[in-house]
Design an enzyme around this catalytic site. Structure first.
Site, PDB file in Angstrom:
ATOM      1  N   GLY A  84     -21.351 -48.859  -8.184  1.00  0.00           N
ATOM      2  CA  GLY A  84     -21.299 -48.277  -6.840  1.00  0.00           C
ATOM      3  C   GLY A  84     -22.021 -46.953  -6.715  1.00  0.00           C
ATOM      4  O   GLY A  84     -21.592 -46.072  -5.970  1.00  0.00           O
ATOM      5  N   CYS A 100     -30.214 -51.775  -5.093  1.00  0.00           N
ATOM      6  CA  CYS A 100     -28.853 -51.834  -5.647  1.00  0.00           C
ATOM      7  C   CYS A 100     -28.068 -52.938  -4.932  1.00  0.00           C
ATOM      8  O   CYS A 100     -27.964 -52.923  -3.710  1.00  0.00           O
ATOM      9  CB  CYS A 100     -28.132 -50.503  -5.505  1.00  0.00           C
ATOM     10  N   GLY A 150     -34.978 -56.409 -17.555  1.00  0.00           N
ATOM     11  CA  GLY A 150     -34.003 -57.454 -17.257  1.00  0.00           C
ATOM     12  C   GLY A 150     -33.777 -58.354 -18.454  1.00  0.00           C
ATOM     13  O   GLY A 150     -34.596 -59.221 -18.740  1.00  0.00           O
TER      14      GLY A 150
HETATM   15  O1  RRO Z   1     -24.488 -48.320  -9.366  1.00  0.00           O
HETATM   16  C1  RRO Z   1     -24.555 -49.565  -9.323  1.00  0.00           C
HETATM   17  O2  RRO Z   1     -23.578 -50.265  -9.023  1.00  0.00           O
HETATM   18  C2  RRO Z   1     -25.820 -50.265  -9.584  1.00  0.00           C
HETATM   19  C3  RRO Z   1     -27.063 -49.834  -9.148  1.00  0.00           C
HETATM   20 BR1  RRO Z   1     -27.339 -48.221  -8.312  1.00  0.00          BR
HETATM   21  C4  RRO Z   1     -28.197 -50.648  -9.340  1.00  0.00           C
HETATM   22  O3  RRO Z   1     -29.337 -50.334  -8.959  1.00  0.00           O
HETATM   23  N1  RRO Z   1     -28.018 -51.821  -9.972  1.00  0.00           N
HETATM   24  C5  RRO Z   1     -26.809 -52.239 -10.412  1.00  0.00           C
HETATM   25  O4  RRO Z   1     -26.709 -53.322 -10.988  1.00  0.00           O
HETATM   26  N2  RRO Z   1     -25.722 -51.433 -10.223  1.00  0.00           N
END
Ligand code: RRO
Length: 307
Positions: free
Chosen positions: A72, A129, A245
């Site tokens: 988050g 995200c 990835g």
């Molecule tokens: O913080 C997250 O939940 C999160 C971010 Br910003 C993102 O770019 N990718 C992800 O899998 N989690």
């Protein structure tokens, strides 16, 4: 021993491994730890204009083939991250990639201004995200026009600092989206962010386990998705790609480079293998080049794309 230097939009890396965003937080000390263990560059967790706590726990869950996360966007805010960038630059020469997000298109520009003032080597723009759509709406990175506009806004502010746009595997036609980013001034592409979102359910409580209910999938299971995305992007752009990835082994990194990546992001692999993963991947890459009679990574980059 074949050397592994690469150049990303004019920035020299002594090897192609890049600590991916979101793995070791935003502190100069954790970034320096990855450097001490051989990372060619390091990326901080994405930051926004204000400090954010992120979602309640549980936020990270091991699942078959990787991790499900809905952290988050927890971060201490751009001003605090700028301080960490300056601290890092005072102690390490290895390139630092700062990563930013915004709640609005204009906010991407505001965060970029604060962060660029601290002079990271590169700027990653996280438009992808998967875990805050209930708050921010659909990720900007699924909308080609919005992504192009954000690219332009950030590039205008970043000036000579190279700007890399981090794309989502969920984007429709990722190759043409990457092309839109290039046309809007991006210096590179980072692909991919986590996949999904996915969900895991506790069969005893009979409820989703993550507090956010769903989260992005990362780790070994997503490697084929990431390789396909990098392959398609490479067919559409001339700017460099950080292929990210599911990379856990040297062979995984090779697949990314053969698909067209200049550098390889390593994230969840740090959890599964440990911090030695950077050196292990580099050793394997070097051995492969030597055994196959190549003199450097330039000899094989994008080879899978040659038809
Ligand atoms: O913080 C997250 O939940 C999160 C971010 Br910003 C993102 O770019 N990718 C992800 O899998 N989690």
């Amino acid at each position: 021993m074949v050397e592994l230097p690469v150049t990303l939009a004019g920035i020299k890396l002594h090897n192609p491994t890049v600590l991916a965003s979101g793995i070791l937080g935003v502190s100069a000390s954790s970034a320096a730890l990855a450097v001490a263990h051989g990372a060619g560059a390091v990326t901080l967790k994405s930051c926004g204009a204000e400090p954010r706590l992120g979602h309640r726990g549980p936020t990270i869950l091991p699942v078959p083939g990787g991790l499900l996360n809905a952290v988050g966007l927890s971060n201490p805010g751009a001003a605090a991250v700028a301080h960490e960038i300056r601290d890092f630059r005072g102690r390490c020469e290895v390139p630092l990639v700062a990563s930013i997000f915004g709640r609005t298109e204009a906010e991407f520009g505001e965060v970029a201004a604060i962060i660029c003032d601290a002079h990271p080597a590169l700027l990653e723009v996280n438009v992808s995200c998967p875990n805050v759509s209930s708050e921010f709406g659909t990720p900007f990175g699924l909308d080609h026009d919005a992504t192009a506009r954000i690219t332009r806004i950030v590039k205008d502010i970043a000036g000579t600092i190279p700007v890399f746009i981090k794309l989502s595997p969920q984007a429709h036609n990722i190759g043409s989206l990457a092309r839109r980013c290039q046309d809007a001034g991006a210096d590179g592409i980072t692909a991919i962010n986590s996949v999904g979102p996915g969900m895991a359910i506790d069969v005893y409580t009979r409820r989703p386990i993550l507090s956010n209910l769903s989260g992005g999938l990362s780790g070994r299971a997503v490697l084929p998705v990431a390789v396909r995305c990098v392959y398609e992007i490479a067919q559409n752009v001339s700017i460099p790609i950080i292929g990210t990835g599911g990379i856990t082994t040297p062979e995984d990194a090779l697949q990314m480079i053969l698909a067209g990546a200049t550098a390889v992001g390593i994230g969840t692999g740090v959890h599964s293998t440990g911090i030695s993963i950077f050196q292990e991947v580099c050793r394997g890459l070097s051995e492969y080049l030597e055994e196959s009679g190549f003199t450097g990574l330039d000899d094989i980059r994008g080879a899978a794309n040659d038809r």
